[in-house]
Scaffold this motif. Structure first.
Motif, PDB file in Angstrom:
ATOM      1  N   VAL A  99       2.202  45.632   7.427  1.00 55.00           N
ATOM      2  CA  VAL A  99       3.554  45.627   7.981  1.00 55.00           C
ATOM      3  C   VAL A  99       3.449  46.226   9.377  1.00 55.00           C
ATOM      4  CG1 VAL A  99       5.930  46.408   7.738  1.00 55.00           C
ATOM      5  CG2 VAL A  99       4.591  45.860   5.699  1.00 55.00           C
ATOM      6  N   ILE A 100       3.976  45.507  10.358  1.00 54.96           N
ATOM      7  CA  ILE A 100       3.804  45.874  11.759  1.00 54.96           C
ATOM      8  C   ILE A 100       5.132  46.248  12.398  1.00 54.96           C
ATOM      9  CG2 ILE A 100       2.985  45.075  14.004  1.00 54.96           C
ATOM     10  CD1 ILE A 100       1.207  43.067  12.513  1.00 54.96           C
ATOM     11  N   LEU A 101       5.101  47.311  13.181  1.00 51.69           N
ATOM     12  CA  LEU A 101       6.252  47.721  13.990  1.00 51.69           C
ATOM     13  C   LEU A 101       5.719  47.906  15.411  1.00 51.69           C
ATOM     14  CD1 LEU A 101       9.296  48.421  13.554  1.00 51.69           C
ATOM     15  CD2 LEU A 101       8.604  50.813  13.506  1.00 51.69           C
ATOM     16  N   SER A 102       5.883  46.866  16.223  1.00 58.22           N
ATOM     17  CA  SER A 102       5.265  46.831  17.543  1.00 58.22           C
ATOM     18  C   SER A 102       6.260  47.221  18.633  1.00 58.22           C
ATOM     19  CB  SER A 102       4.718  45.419  17.817  1.00 58.22           C
ATOM     20  OG  SER A 102       4.240  45.308  19.137  1.00 58.22           O
ATOM     21  N   GLN A 103       6.052  48.411  19.209  1.00 54.82           N
ATOM     22  CA  GLN A 103       6.877  48.954  20.285  1.00 54.82           C
ATOM     23  C   GLN A 103       8.368  48.935  19.931  1.00 54.82           C
ATOM     24  OE1 GLN A 103       5.777  48.429  24.362  1.00 54.82           O
ATOM     25  NE2 GLN A 103       3.859  47.436  23.824  1.00 54.82           N
ATOM     26  N   THR A 104       8.649  49.299  18.691  1.00 60.96           N
ATOM     27  CA  THR A 104      10.026  49.358  18.194  1.00 60.96           C
ATOM     28  C   THR A 104      10.316  50.711  17.558  1.00 60.96           C
ATOM     29  OG1 THR A 104       9.967  46.968  17.757  1.00 60.96           O
ATOM     30  CG2 THR A 104      11.726  48.183  16.707  1.00 60.96           C
ATOM     31  N   LEU A 105       9.271  51.470  17.216  1.00 62.78           N
ATOM     32  CA  LEU A 105       9.453  52.748  16.535  1.00 62.78           C
ATOM     33  C   LEU A 105      10.408  53.656  17.296  1.00 62.78           C
ATOM     34  CD1 LEU A 105       8.416  54.597  14.172  1.00 62.78           C
ATOM     35  CD2 LEU A 105       6.777  55.513  15.820  1.00 62.78           C
ATOM     36  N   GLN A 106      10.279  53.692  18.624  1.00 63.31           N
ATOM     37  CA  GLN A 106      11.090  54.594  19.437  1.00 63.31           C
ATOM     38  C   GLN A 106      12.568  54.214  19.454  1.00 63.31           C
ATOM     39  OE1 GLN A 106       8.873  52.457  20.590  1.00 63.31           O
ATOM     40  NE2 GLN A 106       9.849  51.224  22.168  1.00 63.31           N
TER      41      GLN A 106
END
Length: 212
Positions: A99-106
């Motif tokens: 499961v990927i969260l690409s430059q969205t965590l912030q």
């Protein structure tokens, strides 16, 4: 880990993606061929398209924005329109390899919840985010301004970012929440940073799993 070469017959548009988003290449190195992938906050589906072309990956994107959903359809990417803040209750535990969260965590308001859900749904999670500890960001703060850069392109008054962090912040978060860091790659100007990464790296990419 040995880096994988891009296929010789790669679509030129995908090559352009790799040049514009070096974190895509970092993520792809960790994806096993044919893996099942869930990309959260997938935007126009570019990452899933890239993984499909380079790693023969399959899966879904999750996106709330109407324009992003339509772009995913144009990119032939399977997409589900949903709000990540509501969680991933529609997905069974362990149903994806990654499961990927690409430059969205912030931009997530409920960081602990989304990371916990990622590690429930996926055997592993891959997270990338802009490093607030990057020296250019520190310098701008020292000069009395909120940072604006290639990795943080918004002004303070229109930014979607609510939880900026440094590499050390994220690693402390993982330690406190029972998350094991399997691999880390830090990027600066498209190249891998090994010396003083929390100072010289602008983008961080982590592969993690839940401690059993």
């Amino acid at each position: 880990m040995k880096e994988s070469a891009l296929p010789a017959t790669l679509d030129p548009a995908v090559v352009q993606l790799a040049a514009a988003r070096p974190d895509f290449q970092a993520i792809a190195r960790w994806i096993k061929p044919g893996a099942q992938v869930l990309d959260l906050g997938c935007g126009d589906g570019s990452l899933l398209r890239y993984l499909r072309e380079t790693r023969s990956a399959h899966g879904y994107g999750v996106e709330i924005n109407d324009e992003g959903v339509l772009a995913c359809v144009r990119n032939r990417v399977n997409v589900i329109q949903a709000d990540l803040e509501s969680g991933l209750s529609g997905f069974e535990s362990g149903s994806f390899d990654y499961v990927i969260l690409s430059q969205t965590l912030q931009a997530m308001r409920h960081t602990e919840h989304i990371v916990r859900e990622m590690l429930r749904v996926g055997r592993e999670a891959i997270v990338s985010f802009p490093n607030f500890g990057y020296w250019r960001h520190r310098l701008q703060v020292l000069m009395g301004r909120m940072p604006v850069s290639k990795s943080l392109p918004y002004q303070w008054f229109n930014t979607p970012n609510v939880h900026l962090c440094t590499l050390k912040d994220f690693e402390w978060f993982c330690e406190q929440h029972g998350v094991r860091i399997l691999e880390r790659m830090v990027l600066g100007n498209g190249s891998t940073v090994t010396w003083f990464p929390n100072l010289l790296g602008s983008i961080a990419v982590y592969r993690v799993e839940q401690l059993r």
